[in-house]
Design a protein around this motif. Structure first.
Motif, PDB file in Angstrom:
ATOM      1  N   LEU A 251      39.732  27.077   7.811  1.00  0.00           N
ATOM      2  CA  LEU A 251      41.159  26.988   7.319  1.00  0.00           C
ATOM      3  C   LEU A 251      41.873  27.913   8.523  1.00  0.00           C
ATOM      4  CD1 LEU A 251      41.592  27.385   3.485  1.00  0.00           C
ATOM      5  CD2 LEU A 251      41.822  25.300   4.918  1.00  0.00           C
ATOM      6  N   LEU A 252      41.335  29.029   9.097  1.00  0.00           N
ATOM      7  CA  LEU A 252      41.878  29.770  10.039  1.00  0.00           C
ATOM      8  C   LEU A 252      41.859  28.953  11.258  1.00  0.00           C
ATOM      9  CD1 LEU A 252      40.470  33.151   9.276  1.00  0.00           C
ATOM     10  CD2 LEU A 252      42.880  32.400   9.310  1.00  0.00           C
ATOM     11  N   ALA A 253      40.712  28.137  11.642  1.00  0.00           N
ATOM     12  CA  ALA A 253      40.628  27.404  12.724  1.00  0.00           C
ATOM     13  C   ALA A 253      41.592  26.298  12.822  1.00  0.00           C
ATOM     14  CB  ALA A 253      39.272  26.918  12.901  1.00  0.00           C
ATOM     15  N   VAL A 254      42.025  25.862  11.700  1.00  0.00           N
ATOM     16  CA  VAL A 254      43.180  24.621  11.781  1.00  0.00           C
ATOM     17  C   VAL A 254      44.525  25.489  12.123  1.00  0.00           C
ATOM     18  CG1 VAL A 254      44.326  23.463  10.326  1.00  0.00           C
ATOM     19  CG2 VAL A 254      41.975  23.142   9.984  1.00  0.00           C
ATOM     20  N   ARG A 291      43.569  14.370  12.383  1.00  0.00           N
ATOM     21  CA  ARG A 291      43.248  14.013  10.989  1.00  0.00           C
ATOM     22  C   ARG A 291      41.739  14.667  10.829  1.00  0.00           C
ATOM     23  NH1 ARG A 291      42.695   8.365   9.010  1.00  0.00           N
ATOM     24  NH2 ARG A 291      40.518   8.561   8.948  1.00  0.00           N
ATOM     25  N   LEU A 292      41.818  16.030  10.672  1.00  0.00           N
ATOM     26  CA  LEU A 292      40.545  16.883  10.652  1.00  0.00           C
ATOM     27  C   LEU A 292      40.300  17.036   9.393  1.00  0.00           C
ATOM     28  CD1 LEU A 292      38.525  18.768  12.107  1.00  0.00           C
ATOM     29  CD2 LEU A 292      40.265  20.658  11.743  1.00  0.00           C
ATOM     30  N   HIS A 293      38.765  16.762   8.901  1.00  0.00           N
ATOM     31  CA  HIS A 293      38.387  16.783   7.693  1.00  0.00           C
ATOM     32  C   HIS A 293      37.623  17.882   7.375  1.00  0.00           C
ATOM     33  CE1 HIS A 293      35.096  16.516   4.711  1.00  0.00           C
ATOM     34  NE2 HIS A 293      35.859  15.822   4.123  1.00  0.00           N
ATOM     35  N   ILE A 294      37.888  18.785   6.187  1.00  0.00           N
ATOM     36  CA  ILE A 294      37.238  20.222   6.074  1.00  0.00           C
ATOM     37  C   ILE A 294      36.514  20.120   4.810  1.00  0.00           C
ATOM     38  CG2 ILE A 294      38.008  22.608   5.532  1.00  0.00           C
ATOM     39  CD1 ILE A 294      40.485  22.355   6.940  1.00  0.00           C
ATOM     40  N   PRO A 295      35.228  20.334   4.712  1.00  0.00           N
ATOM     41  CA  PRO A 295      34.486  20.184   3.652  1.00  0.00           C
ATOM     42  C   PRO A 295      35.034  21.036   2.539  1.00  0.00           C
ATOM     43  CG  PRO A 295      33.037  20.394   5.529  1.00  0.00           C
ATOM     44  CD  PRO A 295      34.391  20.629   5.895  1.00  0.00           C
ATOM     45  N   ALA A 296      34.971  20.721   1.318  1.00  0.00           N
ATOM     46  CA  ALA A 296      35.385  21.566   0.188  1.00  0.00           C
ATOM     47  C   ALA A 296      34.847  21.069  -1.068  1.00  0.00           C
ATOM     48  CB  ALA A 296      37.044  21.519   0.167  1.00  0.00           C
ATOM     49  N   ALA A 315      47.324  35.524   4.654  1.00  0.00           N
ATOM     50  CA  ALA A 315      46.660  35.314   3.396  1.00  0.00           C
ATOM     51  C   ALA A 315      45.206  35.169   3.410  1.00  0.00           C
ATOM     52  CB  ALA A 315      47.050  34.308   2.494  1.00  0.00           C
ATOM     53  N   LEU A 316      44.867  34.168   4.640  1.00  0.00           N
ATOM     54  CA  LEU A 316      43.531  33.928   4.876  1.00  0.00           C
ATOM     55  C   LEU A 316      42.836  34.994   5.607  1.00  0.00           C
ATOM     56  CD1 LEU A 316      44.109  30.189   6.009  1.00  0.00           C
ATOM     57  CD2 LEU A 316      43.166  30.937   3.769  1.00  0.00           C
ATOM     58  N   ALA A 319      41.502  37.850   3.293  1.00  0.00           N
ATOM     59  CA  ALA A 319      40.588  37.396   2.278  1.00  0.00           C
ATOM     60  C   ALA A 319      39.267  38.147   2.466  1.00  0.00           C
ATOM     61  CB  ALA A 319      40.433  35.950   2.189  1.00  0.00           C
ATOM     62  N   ILE A 320      38.820  38.197   1.303  1.00  0.00           N
ATOM     63  CA  ILE A 320      37.599  38.838   1.275  1.00  0.00           C
ATOM     64  C   ILE A 320      36.355  38.148   1.331  1.00  0.00           C
ATOM     65  CG2 ILE A 320      35.900  40.445   0.003  1.00  0.00           C
ATOM     66  CD1 ILE A 320      38.286  41.316  -1.678  1.00  0.00           C
ATOM     67  N   GLY A 321      35.398  37.918   2.133  1.00  0.00           N
ATOM     68  CA  GLY A 321      34.354  37.151   2.324  1.00  0.00           C
ATOM     69  C   GLY A 321      34.532  35.562   2.939  1.00  0.00           C
ATOM     70  N   PRO A 322      33.681  34.916   3.107  1.00  0.00           N
ATOM     71  CA  PRO A 322      33.730  33.653   3.635  1.00  0.00           C
ATOM     72  C   PRO A 322      34.415  32.456   2.932  1.00  0.00           C
ATOM     73  CG  PRO A 322      31.556  33.681   3.097  1.00  0.00           C
ATOM     74  CD  PRO A 322      32.237  34.939   2.734  1.00  0.00           C
ATOM     75  N   GLU A 323      34.316  32.296   1.484  1.00  0.00           N
ATOM     76  CA  GLU A 323      34.934  31.524   0.868  1.00  0.00           C
ATOM     77  C   GLU A 323      36.217  31.742   0.193  1.00  0.00           C
ATOM     78  OE1 GLU A 323      31.394  32.248  -1.510  1.00  0.00           O
ATOM     79  OE2 GLU A 323      30.631  30.234  -1.158  1.00  0.00           O
ATOM     80  N   ILE A 324      36.938  30.811   0.061  1.00  0.00           N
ATOM     81  CA  ILE A 324      38.233  30.706  -0.613  1.00  0.00           C
ATOM     82  C   ILE A 324      38.467  29.711  -1.876  1.00  0.00           C
ATOM     83  CG2 ILE A 324      40.745  30.535   0.153  1.00  0.00           C
ATOM     84  CD1 ILE A 324      39.687  32.691   1.457  1.00  0.00           C
TER      85      ILE A 324
END
Length: 362
Positions: A251-254, A291-296, A315-316, A319-324
């Motif tokens: 998400l941060l890369a986007v 149209r970038l796909h982000i796995p989730a 917010a990102l 955040a704590i850790g790699p998962e949101i």
């Protein structure tokens, strides 16, 4: 302990070394589900048998085991659980020693001060600080609410567009509940001092928040005004419609690629599809964001919503850790971002209006 032998969420939090907010998070994840939930009050109740499971979850999450692996370990047979734990055994042994050391230093409640890990407090201040207002049009919004209770210390900040709240388990609790609004600007330079200490005692004195590490002291001015009722705000959000668990870095890369342009997200069972502001020409934003796909992992119906990087990025980043974990009620309602690594940090971000729809594909 209740009359029927069940344990309240506060009692289980103390028994497991977790905070009540973390237990609510693990209930949402399906890792530690209450035996009973009162239909009228919504209070959660647990059994003695769940204490060991709570302790195991705390230790596994403490060494960075992903949520899905925690679930595997808890539900696997002995041999498979051992294989999964082998990769983490060295760190797990360190954590066990740390937990034992903490247990040995817990004593009778002392004074009005609460003792915290200095490094944890430094991180918590940084995590909620970006949600405090940068101006002083409404002075109290330029502060951070510090609340000390029996089970946790909570920091909360909001500028009306974002809200971040972080709970911490104390090393030793205070002698009573108290709260104060600390001037966020005066807390800005305190992180390096905190990181040079092991533990810090936090208390209120006159018109200041006082932090002491045993050899030196720091004081932060306070704001004498009522802080917004953020708990009522959280409680009034409504039922979660769609829940998304995804990687923070993706998400941060986007947002990095989008620059200052609003980012649209289309959510469906295959994940997230991101694109820049629909009002820009195709040459106005990086092609890789067309149209970038982000796995989730998505639970619930699909939905489209948009964010300004100015409000979403903090917010990102905090955040704590790699998962949101993202809880969505509606495209025009505040969206709740929680760290999938630890449910103690919660951030609300207001989406922007979608003024020009785009074609999304799965």
């Amino acid at each position: 302990m209740t009359g029927d032998g069940l344990i309240t969420i506060g009692g289980l939090a103390r028994a497991c070394g977790l905070t009540a907010s973390a237990l609510r998070f693990y209930d949402d994840c399906g890792l530690l589900v209450p035996v009973r939930v009162d239909e009228v009050t919504g209070y959660r109740y647990y059994s003695d048998a769940q204490i060991d499971r709570g302790v195991m979850i705390r230790r596994l999450r403490g060494i960075g085991v992903p949520l899905e692996v925690v679930s595997e370990i808890l539900n696997a047979d002995g041999a498979r659980a051992e294989r999964l734990l082998d990769e983490h055994v060295a760190e797990l042994e360190w954590r066990a020693r740390e937990a034992a050391a903490v247990a040995r230093v817990i004593k009778e409640e002392i004074g009005a001060g609460v003792v915290l890990s200095a490094a944890v407090l430094a991180a918590a201040i940084e995590q909620v600080r970006s949600a405090a207002a940068s101006d002083r049009d409404i002075p109290v919004l330029a502060g951070i609410l510090v609340e000390s209770g029996a089970d946790s210390v909570t920091l909360t900040a909001t500028d009306r567009y974002r809200l971040s709240t972080r709970a911490m388990a104390p090393v030793r609790p205070s002698g009573g509940a108290w709260s104060v609004v600390a001037d966020a600007a005066e807390l800005d330079g305190i992180g390096s001092w905190l990181r040079g200490s092991d533990e810090v005692t936090v208390r209120t004195l006159d018109d200041a928040l006082v932090l002491t590490d045993g050899s030196s002291e720091r004081r932060c001015g306070t704001i004498d005004a009522a802080f917004p009722d953020y708990r009522a705000m959280l409680a009034g959000l409504g039922a979660v419609r769609t829940r998304v668990v995804t990687g923070r870095d993706a998400l941060l890369a986007v947002l990095e690629a989008a620059g200052s342009a609003s980012v649209f997200f289309a959510v469906d069972q295959s994940g997230l599809f991101a694109t820049c502001d629909g009002q820009l020409s195709s040459a106005g934003y990086p092609e890789r964001l067309a149209r970038l796909h982000i796995p989730a992992t998505v639970t619930g119906p699909g939905i489209e919503l948009a964010f300004s990087p100015r409000t979403l990025r903090p917010a990102l980043v905090s955040a704590i850790g790699p998962e949101i974990m993202v809880d969505i009620v509606a495209a025009d309602a505040p969206v709740v971002f929680r760290s999938a690594t630890d449910g103690e940090l919660t951030t609300l971000v207001m989406p922007t209006a979608i003024t020009n729809s785009k074609e999304y594909g799965a």
